[in-house]
Design a protein around this motif. Structure first.
Motif, PDB file in Angstrom:
ATOM      1  N   ARG A   9     -54.556 -65.743   8.001  1.00  0.00           N
ATOM      2  CA  ARG A   9     -54.212 -67.111   8.701  1.00  0.00           C
ATOM      3  C   ARG A   9     -53.321 -67.409   9.533  1.00  0.00           C
ATOM      4  O   ARG A   9     -52.091 -66.833   9.664  1.00  0.00           O
ATOM      5  CB  ARG A   9     -53.855 -68.007   7.532  1.00  0.00           C
ATOM      6  CG  ARG A   9     -53.444 -69.469   7.765  1.00  0.00           C
ATOM      7  CD  ARG A   9     -53.288 -70.238   6.139  1.00  0.00           C
ATOM      8  NE  ARG A   9     -53.081 -69.539   5.021  1.00  0.00           N
ATOM      9  CZ  ARG A   9     -54.471 -70.503   4.833  1.00  0.00           C
ATOM     10  NH1 ARG A   9     -54.975 -72.131   5.315  1.00  0.00           N
ATOM     11  NH2 ARG A   9     -54.839 -70.082   3.074  1.00  0.00           N
ATOM     12  N   GLY A  13     -51.999 -72.741  11.180  1.00  0.00           N
ATOM     13  CA  GLY A  13     -52.630 -72.882   9.377  1.00  0.00           C
ATOM     14  C   GLY A  13     -52.634 -72.930   8.225  1.00  0.00           C
ATOM     15  O   GLY A  13     -53.643 -73.229   7.236  1.00  0.00           O
ATOM     16  N   GLU A  14     -51.350 -72.787   8.207  1.00  0.00           N
ATOM     17  CA  GLU A  14     -50.808 -72.121   6.712  1.00  0.00           C
ATOM     18  C   GLU A  14     -50.702 -74.149   6.583  1.00  0.00           C
ATOM     19  O   GLU A  14     -50.943 -75.100   6.635  1.00  0.00           O
ATOM     20  CB  GLU A  14     -49.135 -72.148   6.963  1.00  0.00           C
ATOM     21  CG  GLU A  14     -48.857 -71.451   7.235  1.00  0.00           C
ATOM     22  CD  GLU A  14     -49.339 -69.903   6.543  1.00  0.00           C
ATOM     23  OE1 GLU A  14     -49.957 -69.978   5.033  1.00  0.00           O
ATOM     24  OE2 GLU A  14     -49.768 -68.625   7.069  1.00  0.00           O
ATOM     25  N   VAL A  18     -58.692 -73.248   2.425  1.00  0.00           N
ATOM     26  CA  VAL A  18     -59.642 -71.866   3.163  1.00  0.00           C
ATOM     27  C   VAL A  18     -60.942 -72.355   3.136  1.00  0.00           C
ATOM     28  O   VAL A  18     -62.044 -72.959   2.503  1.00  0.00           O
ATOM     29  CB  VAL A  18     -60.083 -70.490   2.188  1.00  0.00           C
ATOM     30  CG1 VAL A  18     -60.792 -70.029   2.594  1.00  0.00           C
ATOM     31  CG2 VAL A  18     -58.269 -70.302   2.686  1.00  0.00           C
ATOM     32  N   LEU A  53     -57.533 -69.958  12.480  1.00  0.00           N
ATOM     33  CA  LEU A  53     -57.699 -68.986  11.387  1.00  0.00           C
ATOM     34  C   LEU A  53     -58.767 -67.117  12.031  1.00  0.00           C
ATOM     35  O   LEU A  53     -58.876 -67.803  13.315  1.00  0.00           O
ATOM     36  CB  LEU A  53     -59.287 -69.243  10.545  1.00  0.00           C
ATOM     37  CG  LEU A  53     -58.875 -70.097   8.923  1.00  0.00           C
ATOM     38  CD1 LEU A  53     -60.155 -70.610   9.100  1.00  0.00           C
ATOM     39  CD2 LEU A  53     -57.676 -69.809   8.276  1.00  0.00           C
ATOM     40  N   GLU A  93     -58.190 -66.088  17.844  1.00  0.00           N
ATOM     41  CA  GLU A  93     -58.179 -66.873  16.529  1.00  0.00           C
ATOM     42  C   GLU A  93     -59.426 -67.667  17.075  1.00  0.00           C
ATOM     43  O   GLU A  93     -60.155 -68.164  17.891  1.00  0.00           O
ATOM     44  CB  GLU A  93     -57.173 -68.571  17.267  1.00  0.00           C
ATOM     45  CG  GLU A  93     -57.452 -70.145  16.426  1.00  0.00           C
ATOM     46  CD  GLU A  93     -56.667 -71.325  16.475  1.00  0.00           C
ATOM     47  OE1 GLU A  93     -56.372 -71.949  16.047  1.00  0.00           O
ATOM     48  OE2 GLU A  93     -55.226 -70.345  17.453  1.00  0.00           O
TER      49      GLU A  93
END
Length: 150
Positions: A9, A13-14, A18, A53, A93
């Motif tokens: 991640r 994207g935190e 998922v 991701l 990414e």
């Protein structure tokens, strides 16, 4: 059958979920938009939407980025290069190239489900030059050669 795929991640994207299949029979996992602020896509325009991701797809497989049917039906939003391919040796990414075929501006917001990820076996092939090929009933008939009606 389930295949484990390592993912990393990225900072933007935190906090996002998922990707996962939304039903037990779903073939794909929904990819989410990792935009910091809303991203507007005007009619007939395109945008590369980050997912936050990085995937480690195993050798012998590929990732396929496909449109979500609901976005296509309701808003005219689709994946421009569908299906987009994520190669097993790619470590950048995952981005989703969306295009707006609709009549109004579409707003992509953080966490929005924007595409599907399918992971599929990928057969390695090599082309072998030949001076003759086998004959078929279809022959060289191409685009539209089989008609529209059955």
């Amino acid at each position: 059958m389930s295949l484990a795929i390592n993912m990393k991640r990225l900072p933007h994207g935190e906090g996002l979920e998922v990707p996962q299949a939304m039903t037990s029979g779903a073939a794909g996992m929904d990819l989410l938009a990792a935009v910091e602020a809303p991203l507007s896509i005007a009619p007939r325009q395109r945008a590369l939407v980050p997912t936050g991701l990085v995937l480690e797809i195993p050798e012998g497989f590929e990732g396929q980025v496909r449109p979500r049917s609901g976005l296509a039906l309701k808003f005219g939003i689709t994946v421009l290069n569908a299906p987009g391919t994520i190669d097993a040796d790619y470590r950048g990414e995952v981005g989703v190239l969306l295009i707006n075929h609709g009549d109004t501006t579409f707003e992509v917001t953080r966490g929005m489900r924007i595409a599907q990820l399918i992971v599929a076996p990928c057969t390695k092939a090599r082309l072998v030059e030949s001076h003759s090929l086998s004959q078929t009933a279809r022959g060289h008939g191409g685009y539209g050669s089989t008609g529209l009606a059955t």
